[in-house]
Design a protein around this motif. Structure first.
Motif, PDB file in Angstrom:
ATOM      1  N   GLU A  22       0.832  -1.206   0.000  1.00 48.78           N
ATOM      2  CA  GLU A  22       0.000   0.000   0.000  1.00 48.78           C
ATOM      3  C   GLU A  22       0.867   1.257   0.000  1.00 48.78           C
ATOM      4  OE1 GLU A  22      -4.331  -0.337   1.749  1.00 48.78           O
ATOM      5  OE2 GLU A  22      -2.848  -0.501   3.350  1.00 48.78           O
ATOM      6  N   ALA A  23       0.336   2.320  -0.606  1.00 44.12           N
ATOM      7  CA  ALA A  23       1.020   3.615  -0.610  1.00 44.12           C
ATOM      8  C   ALA A  23       0.711   4.332   0.695  1.00 44.12           C
ATOM      9  CB  ALA A  23       0.553   4.452  -1.793  1.00 44.12           C
ATOM     10  N   LYS A  75      -3.477  10.769  -3.346  1.00 49.02           N
ATOM     11  CA  LYS A  75      -3.057   9.587  -4.098  1.00 49.02           C
ATOM     12  C   LYS A  75      -2.575   8.440  -3.216  1.00 49.02           C
ATOM     13  CE  LYS A  75      -1.901  12.427  -8.103  1.00 49.02           C
ATOM     14  NZ  LYS A  75      -0.835  12.924  -9.009  1.00 49.02           N
ATOM     15  N   ALA A  76      -2.586   8.650  -1.910  1.00 49.84           N
ATOM     16  CA  ALA A  76      -2.114   7.621  -0.984  1.00 49.84           C
ATOM     17  C   ALA A  76      -3.264   6.743  -0.503  1.00 49.84           C
ATOM     18  CB  ALA A  76      -1.424   8.274   0.211  1.00 49.84           C
ATOM     19  N   ASP A  77      -2.915   5.518  -0.116  1.00 55.03           N
ATOM     20  CA  ASP A  77      -3.907   4.631   0.511  1.00 55.03           C
ATOM     21  C   ASP A  77      -4.100   5.004   1.977  1.00 55.03           C
ATOM     22  OD1 ASP A  77      -4.395   2.803  -1.723  1.00 55.03           O
ATOM     23  OD2 ASP A  77      -2.320   2.165  -1.413  1.00 55.03           O
ATOM     24  N   ALA A  78      -3.000   5.340   2.646  1.00 54.76           N
ATOM     25  CA  ALA A  78      -3.045   5.726   4.058  1.00 54.76           C
ATOM     26  C   ALA A  78      -2.133   6.932   4.264  1.00 54.76           C
ATOM     27  CB  ALA A  78      -2.606   4.577   4.954  1.00 54.76           C
ATOM     28  N   GLY A 100     -10.535   8.445  -0.993  1.00 54.67           N
ATOM     29  CA  GLY A 100     -10.395   7.089  -0.481  1.00 54.67           C
ATOM     30  C   GLY A 100      -9.240   6.850   0.464  1.00 54.67           C
ATOM     31  N   ALA A 101      -8.470   7.899   0.779  1.00 60.02           N
ATOM     32  CA  ALA A 101      -7.348   7.719   1.711  1.00 60.02           C
ATOM     33  C   ALA A 101      -7.863   7.519   3.134  1.00 60.02           C
ATOM     34  CB  ALA A 101      -6.420   8.923   1.659  1.00 60.02           C
ATOM     35  N   ARG A 102      -7.178   6.662   3.859  1.00 59.72           N
ATOM     36  CA  ARG A 102      -7.408   6.506   5.294  1.00 59.72           C
ATOM     37  C   ARG A 102      -6.421   7.442   5.993  1.00 59.72           C
ATOM     38  NH1 ARG A 102      -6.110   1.522   3.397  1.00 59.72           N
ATOM     39  NH2 ARG A 102      -4.509   1.073   4.946  1.00 59.72           N
ATOM     40  N   VAL A 103      -6.932   8.366   6.805  1.00 55.33           N
ATOM     41  CA  VAL A 103      -6.074   9.425   7.331  1.00 55.33           C
ATOM     42  C   VAL A 103      -6.083   9.422   8.859  1.00 55.33           C
ATOM     43  CG1 VAL A 103      -5.575  11.891   7.368  1.00 55.33           C
ATOM     44  CG2 VAL A 103      -6.529  10.841   5.297  1.00 55.33           C
ATOM     45  N   ALA A 104      -4.881   9.367   9.442  1.00 57.15           N
ATOM     46  CA  ALA A 104      -4.705   9.526  10.884  1.00 57.15           C
ATOM     47  C   ALA A 104      -3.909  10.796  11.129  1.00 57.15           C
ATOM     48  CB  ALA A 104      -3.975   8.322  11.471  1.00 57.15           C
ATOM     49  N   HIS A 169      -9.941   1.584   9.003  1.00 59.97           N
ATOM     50  CA  HIS A 169      -9.646   0.498   8.071  1.00 59.97           C
ATOM     51  C   HIS A 169     -10.333   0.632   6.718  1.00 59.97           C
ATOM     52  CE1 HIS A 169      -8.328  -2.614  11.359  1.00 59.97           C
ATOM     53  NE2 HIS A 169      -7.655  -1.476  11.413  1.00 59.97           N
ATOM     54  N   SER A 170     -11.358   1.489   6.636  1.00 57.46           N
ATOM     55  CA  SER A 170     -12.134   1.591   5.390  1.00 57.46           C
ATOM     56  C   SER A 170     -11.711   2.822   4.599  1.00 57.46           C
ATOM     57  CB  SER A 170     -13.636   1.679   5.703  1.00 57.46           C
ATOM     58  OG  SER A 170     -14.076   0.525   6.393  1.00 57.46           O
ATOM     59  N   PRO A 171     -11.802   2.764   3.269  1.00 55.52           N
ATOM     60  CA  PRO A 171     -11.450   3.925   2.447  1.00 55.52           C
ATOM     61  C   PRO A 171     -12.221   5.171   2.897  1.00 55.52           C
ATOM     62  CG  PRO A 171     -11.750   2.002   1.059  1.00 55.52           C
ATOM     63  CD  PRO A 171     -12.199   1.599   2.437  1.00 55.52           C
ATOM     64  N   GLY A 172     -11.503   6.272   3.062  1.00 56.16           N
ATOM     65  CA  GLY A 172     -12.132   7.515   3.470  1.00 56.16           C
ATOM     66  C   GLY A 172     -12.211   7.736   4.961  1.00 56.16           C
ATOM     67  N   ASP A 173     -11.812   6.733   5.764  1.00 59.64           N
ATOM     68  CA  ASP A 173     -11.856   6.898   7.216  1.00 59.64           C
ATOM     69  C   ASP A 173     -10.866   7.967   7.664  1.00 59.64           C
ATOM     70  OD1 ASP A 173     -13.804   5.038   7.641  1.00 59.64           O
ATOM     71  OD2 ASP A 173     -12.474   3.468   8.420  1.00 59.64           O
ATOM     72  N   PHE A 174     -11.271   8.716   8.694  1.00 59.27           N
ATOM     73  CA  PHE A 174     -10.398   9.744   9.260  1.00 59.27           C
ATOM     74  C   PHE A 174     -10.539   9.770  10.772  1.00 59.27           C
ATOM     75  CE2 PHE A 174     -10.403  13.997  11.207  1.00 59.27           C
ATOM     76  CZ  PHE A 174      -9.033  14.234  11.158  1.00 59.27           C
TER      77      PHE A 174
END
Length: 319
Positions: A22-23, A75-78, A100-104, A169-174
């Motif tokens: 994953e990116a 453009k990143a997955d996480a 769709g990035a998962r962002v912390a 864990h899901s696309p777009g989670d923040f």
């Protein structure tokens, strides 16, 4: 150092669910560079396609990152935002999630905070956040009171109750890490009364004396309380009237968090609530301004539609 590496590993695997290939983008700045690089190294061990971008520290919480960084985030997955000023409430973060990035986001995180609050999983905290959100679902009127003098009423009718569980864990989670809060954007213009922040204030730290604010028509119209109040006025005056908008009600639900002067952790302390001023456009509100400042309130009594949810800092419903 080993405890910090463990915390980074737990964050990447349990909180963000990072998988091989994953990116993964680490965005950091000079004050938090050492911690950002620990996350980079642990992501590399997971065989992620990890890359690190360092930005110049922003002047305030909520100020946008450079456009090139915003593009990389999309453009990143996480994405891990390990910065001294918060990028949580920015259009760049919101657009990354929409793509769709998962962002912390971990604004202002310290080594001590990282080791203490991120070294174990978040499943129990996540479950309590979900139960709390379900209990509040459909609420319209809010009344916040404290013995220190807060007496504030506002509407949350039609606003979605958001949860910061730490499980992304899901696309777009923040979410922010450390996690553990439920929050909502009050209806603009509805807040009336008095707000006394007596715990800590973003941009200032733990308060030696409370900051008292008069709220009319959804905005803070007067601020009193000595040096801390003057400091807050100076910050808000940079951004105009909308920086004084009553932007957020948050409820802390993390039993491992403690009042430290770092808003990232302070706003999660179990038994507290926080009221933010400024931007709420990234979580259901209508005010967009490059400032979002949380004020933590101790021992609150909180009512929803006349029913007590929290009394003197103690949650009444069984979560």
């Amino acid at each position: 150092m080993e405890e910090l590496k463990k915390s980074a590993k737990v964050t990447l695997i349990e909180c963000l669910g990072v998988k091989k290939g994953e990116a993964v983008l680490i965005v950091s700045d000079k004050p938090l560079r050492d911690l950002g690089l620990i996350f980079f190294e642990e992501a590399e061990k997971l065989e992620a396609e990890v890359f690190y971008l360092e930005i110049i520290p922003r002047e305030n919480h909520g100020v946008e990152p450079p456009d090139a960084v915003a593009e990389a985030m999309k453009k990143a997955d996480a994405v891990l935002l390990i910065t001294s000023k918060s990028l949580s409430h920015t259009a760049a973060r919101k657009r990354a999630c929409e793509m769709g990035a998962r962002v912390a986001s971990m604004p202002g995180i310290t080594p001590e905070m990282m080791a203490r609050t991120l070294s174990v999983g978040y499943r129990d905290i996540a479950e309590n956040c979900r139960k709390c959100a379900e209990w509040l679902k459909g609420a319209k009127k809010v009344h916040l009171k404290t013995a220190a003098g807060t007496d504030l009423k506002f509407s949350i009718e039609g606003r979605e109750i958001a949860v910061d569980t730490g499980i992304l864990h899901s696309p777009g989670d923040f979410g922010n890490l450390p996690a553990g809060e439920v929050f909502v954007a009050p209806v603009e213009g509805s807040a009336e009364g008095v707000l006394v922040v007596d715990g800590s204030m973003a941009g200032i730290g733990v308060l030696e004396e409370p900051i008292k604010m008069e709220v009319r028509g959804g905005y803070v119209v007067n601020i009193a309380g000595g040096g801390s109040a003057e400091s807050l006025k100076k910050i808000l005056d940079r951004y105009g009237k909308d920086a004084r908008n009553i932007a957020e009600l948050g409820i802390g639900l993390n039993p491992r968090a403690k009042l430290s002067g770092f808003v990232l952790e302070d706003e999660k302390v179990l038994g507290t609530v926080h009221i933010a001023l400024g931007d709420n456009s990234t979580f259901g509100g209508k005010v967009s301004v490059p400032s979002h400042l949380d004020g933590v309130i101790l021992n609150p009594t909180l009512l929803f539609d006349g029913e007590i949810f929290m009394e003197d800092g103690r949650i009444i419903p069984k979560l």
